[in-house]
Write a protein that holds these residues in place. Structure first.
Motif, PDB file in Angstrom:
ATOM      1  N   ASN A 400       0.647  -1.195   0.115  1.00 27.24           N
ATOM      2  CA  ASN A 400       0.032   0.034   0.096  1.00 27.24           C
ATOM      3  C   ASN A 400       0.772   1.386   0.079  1.00 27.24           C
ATOM      4  OD1 ASN A 400      -2.358   1.226  -0.129  1.00 27.24           O
ATOM      5  ND2 ASN A 400      -2.548   1.321   2.063  1.00 27.24           N
ATOM      6  N   ASN A 401       2.017   1.074  -0.686  1.00 28.76           N
ATOM      7  CA  ASN A 401       2.943   2.250  -0.742  1.00 28.76           C
ATOM      8  C   ASN A 401       2.577   3.006  -1.960  1.00 28.76           C
ATOM      9  OD1 ASN A 401       4.961   3.988  -0.008  1.00 28.76           O
ATOM     10  ND2 ASN A 401       6.570   2.449  -0.858  1.00 28.76           N
ATOM     11  N   ILE A 402       1.540   3.446  -2.133  1.00 26.43           N
ATOM     12  CA  ILE A 402       1.082   4.341  -3.054  1.00 26.43           C
ATOM     13  C   ILE A 402       0.314   5.706  -2.833  1.00 26.43           C
ATOM     14  CG2 ILE A 402      -0.500   4.339  -5.326  1.00 26.43           C
ATOM     15  CD1 ILE A 402      -0.191   1.201  -5.349  1.00 26.43           C
ATOM     16  N   THR A 403       0.836   6.761  -3.478  1.00 21.33           N
ATOM     17  CA  THR A 403       0.057   7.852  -3.165  1.00 21.33           C
ATOM     18  C   THR A 403      -0.112   8.453  -4.387  1.00 21.33           C
ATOM     19  OG1 THR A 403       2.010   9.058  -2.999  1.00 21.33           O
ATOM     20  CG2 THR A 403       1.214   8.363  -0.769  1.00 21.33           C
ATOM     21  N   GLY A 404      -0.822   9.633  -4.351  1.00 20.29           N
ATOM     22  CA  GLY A 404      -0.966  10.339  -5.830  1.00 20.29           C
ATOM     23  C   GLY A 404      -2.163  11.659  -5.760  1.00 20.29           C
ATOM     24  N   ASP A 413      -5.686  23.827 -11.978  1.00 23.37           N
ATOM     25  CA  ASP A 413      -4.816  24.176 -11.185  1.00 23.37           C
ATOM     26  C   ASP A 413      -4.789  23.610  -9.550  1.00 23.37           C
ATOM     27  OD1 ASP A 413      -3.591  25.855 -13.332  1.00 23.37           O
ATOM     28  OD2 ASP A 413      -4.569  27.599 -12.366  1.00 23.37           O
ATOM     29  N   VAL A 414      -5.646  23.075  -9.412  1.00 23.70           N
ATOM     30  CA  VAL A 414      -6.259  22.443  -8.033  1.00 23.70           C
ATOM     31  C   VAL A 414      -5.693  20.701  -8.222  1.00 23.70           C
ATOM     32  CG1 VAL A 414      -7.629  21.989  -6.246  1.00 23.70           C
ATOM     33  CG2 VAL A 414      -7.773  24.034  -7.623  1.00 23.70           C
ATOM     34  N   LYS A 415      -4.898  20.376  -7.314  1.00 21.21           N
ATOM     35  CA  LYS A 415      -4.566  19.038  -7.050  1.00 21.21           C
ATOM     36  C   LYS A 415      -5.438  18.465  -5.834  1.00 21.21           C
ATOM     37  CE  LYS A 415       0.153  18.949  -8.716  1.00 21.21           C
ATOM     38  NZ  LYS A 415       1.460  18.783  -8.316  1.00 21.21           N
ATOM     39  N   PHE A 416      -6.078  17.287  -6.113  1.00 25.57           N
ATOM     40  CA  PHE A 416      -6.903  16.576  -5.091  1.00 25.57           C
ATOM     41  C   PHE A 416      -6.006  15.326  -4.717  1.00 25.57           C
ATOM     42  CE2 PHE A 416      -9.755  19.233  -7.503  1.00 25.57           C
ATOM     43  CZ  PHE A 416     -10.438  19.802  -6.502  1.00 25.57           C
ATOM     44  N   ASP A 417      -5.837  15.289  -3.447  1.00 25.43           N
ATOM     45  CA  ASP A 417      -5.174  13.963  -3.143  1.00 25.43           C
ATOM     46  C   ASP A 417      -6.050  12.823  -3.206  1.00 25.43           C
ATOM     47  OD1 ASP A 417      -2.758  15.268  -2.559  1.00 25.43           O
ATOM     48  OD2 ASP A 417      -3.385  15.670  -0.637  1.00 25.43           O
ATOM     49  N   VAL A 418      -5.521  11.541  -3.547  1.00 22.39           N
ATOM     50  CA  VAL A 418      -6.258  10.510  -3.773  1.00 22.39           C
ATOM     51  C   VAL A 418      -5.657   9.298  -2.991  1.00 22.39           C
ATOM     52  CG1 VAL A 418      -7.121  10.930  -6.252  1.00 22.39           C
ATOM     53  CG2 VAL A 418      -4.995   9.788  -5.670  1.00 22.39           C
ATOM     54  N   ARG A 419      -6.382   8.503  -2.592  1.00 24.02           N
ATOM     55  CA  ARG A 419      -6.090   7.295  -1.586  1.00 24.02           C
ATOM     56  C   ARG A 419      -6.218   5.984  -2.452  1.00 24.02           C
ATOM     57  NH1 ARG A 419      -8.031   3.213   1.727  1.00 24.02           N
ATOM     58  NH2 ARG A 419     -10.300   3.901   1.525  1.00 24.02           N
ATOM     59  N   PHE A 420      -5.250   5.309  -2.629  1.00 24.37           N
ATOM     60  CA  PHE A 420      -5.549   3.774  -3.339  1.00 24.37           C
ATOM     61  C   PHE A 420      -6.331   2.745  -2.617  1.00 24.37           C
ATOM     62  CE2 PHE A 420      -3.758  -0.570  -4.110  1.00 24.37           C
ATOM     63  CZ  PHE A 420      -3.887  -0.595  -5.149  1.00 24.37           C
ATOM     64  N   VAL A 421      -6.825   2.351  -3.316  1.00 21.11           N
ATOM     65  CA  VAL A 421      -7.974   1.226  -2.787  1.00 21.11           C
ATOM     66  C   VAL A 421      -7.863  -0.286  -3.172  1.00 21.11           C
ATOM     67  CG1 VAL A 421     -10.409   0.761  -2.372  1.00 21.11           C
ATOM     68  CG2 VAL A 421      -9.935   2.844  -2.658  1.00 21.11           C
ATOM     69  N   GLN A 454      -7.727  13.184 -14.376  1.00 20.32           N
ATOM     70  CA  GLN A 454      -6.429  12.533 -14.833  1.00 20.32           C
ATOM     71  C   GLN A 454      -5.446  13.075 -13.773  1.00 20.32           C
ATOM     72  OE1 GLN A 454      -5.195  13.939 -18.565  1.00 20.32           O
ATOM     73  NE2 GLN A 454      -5.575  16.174 -18.217  1.00 20.32           N
ATOM     74  N   GLY A 455      -4.143  12.110 -13.717  1.00 18.35           N
ATOM     75  CA  GLY A 455      -3.489  12.438 -12.308  1.00 18.35           C
ATOM     76  C   GLY A 455      -2.361  11.560 -12.600  1.00 18.35           C
ATOM     77  N   GLU A 456      -1.620  11.267 -11.410  1.00 15.38           N
ATOM     78  CA  GLU A 456      -0.412  10.586 -11.371  1.00 15.38           C
ATOM     79  C   GLU A 456      -0.485   9.611  -9.870  1.00 15.38           C
ATOM     80  OE1 GLU A 456       3.256  12.460 -13.563  1.00 15.38           O
ATOM     81  OE2 GLU A 456       2.667  13.561 -11.581  1.00 15.38           O
ATOM     82  N   LEU A 457       0.097   8.403  -9.828  1.00 15.90           N
ATOM     83  CA  LEU A 457       0.236   7.720  -8.885  1.00 15.90           C
ATOM     84  C   LEU A 457       1.587   7.634  -8.574  1.00 15.90           C
ATOM     85  CD1 LEU A 457      -2.326   4.826  -9.381  1.00 15.90           C
ATOM     86  CD2 LEU A 457      -2.486   6.906  -7.932  1.00 15.90           C
ATOM     87  N   PHE A 458       2.168   7.845  -7.342  1.00 15.39           N
ATOM     88  CA  PHE A 458       3.388   7.763  -7.071  1.00 15.39           C
ATOM     89  C   PHE A 458       3.807   6.578  -6.191  1.00 15.39           C
ATOM     90  CE2 PHE A 458       2.569  12.624  -6.586  1.00 15.39           C
ATOM     91  CZ  PHE A 458       2.984  12.708  -7.892  1.00 15.39           C
ATOM     92  N   LEU A 459       4.986   5.822  -6.773  1.00 17.20           N
ATOM     93  CA  LEU A 459       5.139   4.637  -6.297  1.00 17.20           C
ATOM     94  C   LEU A 459       6.653   4.296  -5.581  1.00 17.20           C
ATOM     95  CD1 LEU A 459       4.248   2.557  -9.726  1.00 17.20           C
ATOM     96  CD2 LEU A 459       2.669   3.226  -7.750  1.00 17.20           C
ATOM     97  N   GLY A 460       6.642   4.154  -4.147  1.00 21.72           N
ATOM     98  CA  GLY A 460       7.898   3.977  -3.879  1.00 21.72           C
ATOM     99  C   GLY A 460       8.610   5.384  -3.641  1.00 21.72           C
ATOM    100  N   THR A 461      10.014   5.255  -3.248  1.00 25.38           N
ATOM    101  CA  THR A 461      10.795   6.167  -3.273  1.00 25.38           C
ATOM    102  C   THR A 461      12.178   6.043  -4.094  1.00 25.38           C
ATOM    103  OG1 THR A 461      11.852   5.559  -1.167  1.00 25.38           O
ATOM    104  CG2 THR A 461      10.243   7.302  -0.825  1.00 25.38           C
TER     105      THR A 461
END
Length: 540
Positions: A400-404, A413-421, A454-461
């Motif tokens: 569950n190491n996914i943000t976005g 111009d507004v980013k909305f944080d999402v939670r991976f389900v 549309q957006g991006e998911l960030f995986l790991g570091t």
């Protein structure tokens, strides 16, 4: 006698001609020595600027693209002046009043610069691409054709830019007229108020996976309000889009069935009260050995039956949507809306009315929907990612190491944080994309279902990297540039970018950690350094 006279006349005429020729030669030699144009021009690259006013002088053949002073706009005052052949793209513009002055041949790209007042002098052949043009006497050192482009200035060492001299005999970096040719803009207090600067720092970044999808209702927060009984819509208090609170009355239903059940319960309550009293009296008589035991049992059975019927009717009214408090009033014989067959349909949750299925006066059946309410403070996103991104996505999904974040067109111009389900169990056969379920909080209700996202998911570091905001980078001739502060200047510097990362660019070279750069407002600086392209700048 006549023959002797004629001979004498001939001798005298010859002597006069010799004297005149000698006088003319002597005068021509003296003028040549005193002339400022140095009668014999060496065969070298020179520039001639003159204005002659010749009359009746002879311009010899002008060959191979040569042009004479007449088309060049020159004017002569020479009389009897001979211009020699001007060959191989030669042009001459002379001005002078010298008489009998001989100009030697000027060869191999020669051009003359002279101001003479000679008449009758001879300009010899000017060969091999010689040129001449009138000038105001100001020498720009070929400035009229110099290059104002900014080619490669962004990749040159800063020391080289600061060392360059300009045509005004000062350093180009210090010249207000030539500084822009170095891609430099002087820092002023006014400029600093109009732009935003930042310091280059390393940042931890994550692998990014792009997705596209559509916003949806959260099924657990979506409610459909139905009619529990047959009836008619008496009043409708809401419309589609209205915001409602839990317990708020949406509509009032008029039902005969409801009225009959409520009256039956009220009647049963009276009978139950009598049955209870009779059972208590029979127990009392039996305890005093007056009554029979059978009477006690019959009274108890009758009482228990009424109790069960009471529970049934209460349960039925509860199913019909009558609150327990209202049912208690019915049992106690108090007036109640249910006794008149009126049932209030209320909102089960906070939210917005998304659909209305009934109208005032319309008949409605049992369990037929009346309205739909959705709580949109939290929404789901059905997103899709490319097949190439499935493996890293699934690996990080285990921990569950996914943000976005996501964006929508209405608020780009507004980013909305999402939670991976979670992810779907299979890839779409038609698109070859993997479905991903995401969740987004929407407390301000800015987002709406069915919006495209549309957006991006960030995986790991990953390791720390130098990142430039996309707003700081601009393109010119297919190359990337950024304005970097150096002393009291902003210099246009070329940067090499590995790849675009979200709203940032990963820097390979061109700017280093600690450099101060223009993050926002670089277009103001571009308008200054690109003035040459826009027709401004040097006016020579």
């Amino acid at each position: 006698m006549k023959i002797d006279i004629n001979k004498n006349l001939v001798i005298i005429g010859v002597l006069m001609i010799v004297l005149l020729v000698g006088h003319a030669s002597l005068r021509g030699q003296n003028l040549a020595e005193e002339s400022t144009c140095c009668g014999g021009h060496a065969a070298t690259t020179q520039e001639v600027e003159a204005a002659d006013e010749h009359e009746d002088h002879d311009h010899d053949a002008v060959k191979e693209g040569a042009s004479c002073a007449a088309p060049c706009g020159a004017s002569d005052d020479h009389a009897g002046h001979d211009h020699g052949a001007v060959k191989e793209t030669a042009s001459c513009t002379a001005s002078g009043n010298h008489e009998d002055h001989d100009h030697d041949a000027v060869k191999e790209t020669a051009s003359c610069t002279a101001s003479d007042e000679h008449a009758g002098h001879d300009h010899a052949a000017v060969k091999e691409s010689s040129s001449c043009g009138a000038s105001d006497g100001h020498n720009h050192g070929g400035h009229g054709g110099h290059d104002h482009s900014l080619k490669d200035v962004g990749s040159k060492p800063v020391e080289e830019l600061y060392a360059k001299d300009c045509e005004h005999q000062i350093k180009s970096i210090d010249c207000d007229e030539c500084r822009y040719e170095l891609g430099a803009v002087k820092i002023t207090e006014m400029l600093l108020k109009m732009i935003k600067t930042s310091v280059m720092q390393k940042t931890n970044i994550k692998q990014a996976v792009n997705f596209r999808g559509e916003l949806e209702f959260d099924n657990n927060l979506l409610r459909t309000v139905t009619s529990p009984v047959l009836g008619v819509i008496g009043t409708m208090n809401v419309r589609v889009g209205d915001s409602v609170k839990a317990g708020q009355v949406l509509a009032v239903l008029e039902s005969r069935e409801l009225a009959g059940t409520a009256l039956e319960l009220q009647k049963l309550s009276s009978e139950l009260s009598l049955a209870q009293k009779k059972y208590e009296r029979e127990e009392l008589l039996n305890s005093k050995k007056i009554g029979a035991a059978e009477s006690v049992q019959n009274a108890k059975q009758a009482y228990d039956s009424l109790v069960l019927e009471n529970k049934r009717l209460r349960g039925q009214l509860r199913i019909m949507g009558v609150p327990s408090s209202e049912i208690d009033k019915i049992e106690n014989g108090q007036d109640n809306a249910a006794l008149f067959g009126k049932l209030s349909l209320v909102a089960p949750v906070n939210g917005r009315v998304t659909k209305v299925f009934a109208t005032i006066g319309g008949a409605i059946g049992e369990y037929q929907p009346v309205a739909e309410i959705a709580d949109i403070s939290k929404l789901r996103i059905k997103a899709f990612v490319a097949e190439k991104d499935i493996m890293p996505l699934l690996e990080n999904a285990k921990t569950n190491n996914i943000t976005g974040y996501l964006r929508v067109g209405a608020f780009n111009d507004v980013k909305f944080d999402v939670r991976f389900v979670g992810v779907d169990s299979e890839v779409s056969r038609g698109t070859r994309l993997l479905g991903v379920n995401l969740e987004v909080n929407n407390p301000d209700e800015l987002l709406r279902p069915v919006m495209f996202a549309q957006g991006e998911l960030f995986l790991g570091t990953t390791d720390e990297q130098l990142l430039l905001p996309a707003s700081a980078v601009f393109k010119e001739d297919g190359k990337n540039y950024v304005f970097v502060e150096h002393k009291d200047m902003f210099l246009m510097r070329e940067v090499n970018l590995d790849y675009n990362y979200s709203d940032f660019a990963l820097v390979k070279s061109g700017i280093k950690e600690g450099d101060k750069y223009v993050e926002e407002g670089s277009f103001l600086l571009q308008s200054d350094v690109f003035r040459g392209k826009m027709g401004a700048g040097c006016a020579h």
